[in-house]
Scaffold this active site. Structure first.
Site, PDB file in Angstrom:
ATOM      1  N   CYS A  91       0.775  -1.347   0.271  1.00 20.17           N
ATOM      2  CA  CYS A  91      -0.273  -0.255  -0.073  1.00 20.17           C
ATOM      3  C   CYS A  91       0.952   1.071   0.172  1.00 20.17           C
ATOM      4  CB  CYS A  91      -0.949  -0.095   1.269  1.00 20.17           C
ATOM      5  SG  CYS A  91      -2.054  -1.518   1.174  1.00 20.17           S
ATOM      6  N   HIS A 143      -3.834  -5.328   0.387  1.00 20.26           N
ATOM      7  CA  HIS A 143      -3.817  -6.157   1.470  1.00 20.26           C
ATOM      8  C   HIS A 143      -3.304  -7.430   1.882  1.00 20.26           C
ATOM      9  CE1 HIS A 143      -3.889  -2.410   3.732  1.00 20.26           C
ATOM     10  NE2 HIS A 143      -4.844  -1.637   3.249  1.00 20.26           N
ATOM     11  N   GLU A 187      -2.529  -9.492   3.666  1.00 21.53           N
ATOM     12  CA  GLU A 187      -3.016  -9.258   5.639  1.00 21.53           C
ATOM     13  C   GLU A 187      -4.524  -9.575   5.843  1.00 21.53           C
ATOM     14  OE1 GLU A 187      -3.879  -5.606   5.476  1.00 21.53           O
ATOM     15  OE2 GLU A 187      -2.417  -6.731   4.839  1.00 21.53           O
TER      16      GLU A 187
END
Length: 380
Positions: A264, A354, A356
């Protein structure tokens, strides 16, 4: 932001956009006034992750899903120590949460943390407006904060723009801390916190990595003081054009050719470190249903996004940089926005989304394994 926690259920509320468009509804969460950049998120689940993502600092999030709050709130799912959104906009909030893990309602949590919101507005119309006109400054006013429309609009237009905002240090940890490896320790990673989510070091810890989380103001010397096998740059809020400090640190890492991974904001920092520019997207990518192609494999992933800025790098060629050849490794299939970069002559890569994502999707979790592979290769 000024807030009161009383009378939220009955108080009228007004949402005022900087271009003069006004939506009226009811207070949701705390009563008072708040300001930020109006953005919309297309996620149908995972609202607790969205609310506590530091990348949403100084943003008012409009939820496109009509029903929000169905699963309540618990103490296990936050991605940080607090809610970071500056305001919250929903159409039809749940009257009663229904989930075995729920500990309280979303409304109660918003009141507890002083987050001013609004419900009962046409979020579809609001989202269409933001898609056509772009993300813009907004204010939410409820209870005694409501005044005549012209006065409220003047307040909104007096707020700072997101472009040019330097926000990472406002959300990052002030003191370094360590997330220990789960099971046998295999590697040490220095993670520069630009607005890191709690699940990120956890995903690395699951792979035997001891993660040293460092403040956004960390220097190259701070990074190498932990003797890292790899260096990670996190997500975070604000305009990457203002992040000269992290860019300088990343260039120091690139000079040493230490395995490097960014997500990001970290992707935008890598872009700047390599000499590419960045720019503000019209309304950004926010949600958990964004299709991205990994051009190194041809695989298409459904991914979680939260970014309003992007890297300006050529899609159709390999670029020469001060640190060797670089190419765009991932691209958004909706609009061809750069979603990842990789160096071809040293172990460094990044993505704009993302991997995660706790609420899902989990298509991109392999990227942590790719980071581990780079450190394994470097050690060998």
């Amino acid at each position: 932001m000024t807030t009161s926690t009383r009378g939220a259920a009955k108080a009228p509320a007004v949402l005022v956009l900087e271009d003069g468009r006004i939506f009226r509804g009811r207070a949701y969460g705390a009563v008072g006034e708040t300001f930020g950049e109006a953005v919309f998120s297309t996620g149908m689940t995972g609202y607790q992750e969205t609310l506590t993502d530091p990348s949403y600092h100084r943003q008012v999030v409009v939820m496109t899903a009509p029903h929000v709050g169905n699963t309540g709130v618990n103490d296990e799912d936050p991605e940080s120590s607090r809610i970071w959104v500056s305001g919250y906009v929903v159409r039809d909030p749940a009257r009663i949460p229904s989930n075995w893990r729920s500990q309280r309602s979303l409304d109660e949590e918003l009141v507890k943390q002083g987050v001013v919101g609004i419900s009962g507005v046409d979020t579809r119309a609001l989202t269409r407006h933001l898609r056509e006109r772009g993300a813009m400054r907004v204010g939410i006013f409820s209870g005694e904060a409501i005044a005549d429309d012209a006065a409220l609009l003047a307040k909104v237009q007096a707020q700072p723009q997101m472009k040019g905002a330097n926000l990472s240090a406002e959300v990052a940890t002030k003191e370094a801390y360590v997330v220990p490896a789960i099971g046998e320790k295999r590697f040490t990673v220095a993670a520069v916190d630009l607005g890191i989510k709690g699940m990120t070091p956890h995903r690395m810890a699951e792979r035997g990595i001891e993660v040293h989380v460092l403040p956004a103001t960390a220097t190259v010397e701070d990074v190498y003081a932990v003797n890292p096998d790899g260096v990670f740059f996190s997500n975070g809020p604000g305009d990457p054009a203002t992040a000269d400090g992290p860019v300088s640190v990343m260039q120091g890492v690139l000079e040493r050719k230490t395995p490097l991974f960014g997500i990001c904001f970290g992707n935008q920092i890598l872009g700047r470190a390599l000499g590419f520019g960045t720019y503000k997207l019209k309304y950004g990518h926010r949600g958990i249903n964004q299709p991205v192609q990994d051009r190194t494999t041809g695989k298409v992933e459904v991914t979680a996004h939260n970014h309003g800025f992007a890297v300006d790098a050529p899609l159709d060629k390999v670029s020469e940089t001060p640190y060797g050849r670089a190419e765009v490794s991932h691209v958004c299939l909706n609009d061809n926005v750069v979603e990842g970069l990789q160096l071809l002559d040293q172990p460094a890569f990044s993505v704009q989304y993302h991997p995660e994502a706790a609420a899902g999707p989990h298509d991109a979790a392999y990227l942590f394994d790719r980071f581990v592979s780079l450190m394994e290769a470097e050690r060998a």
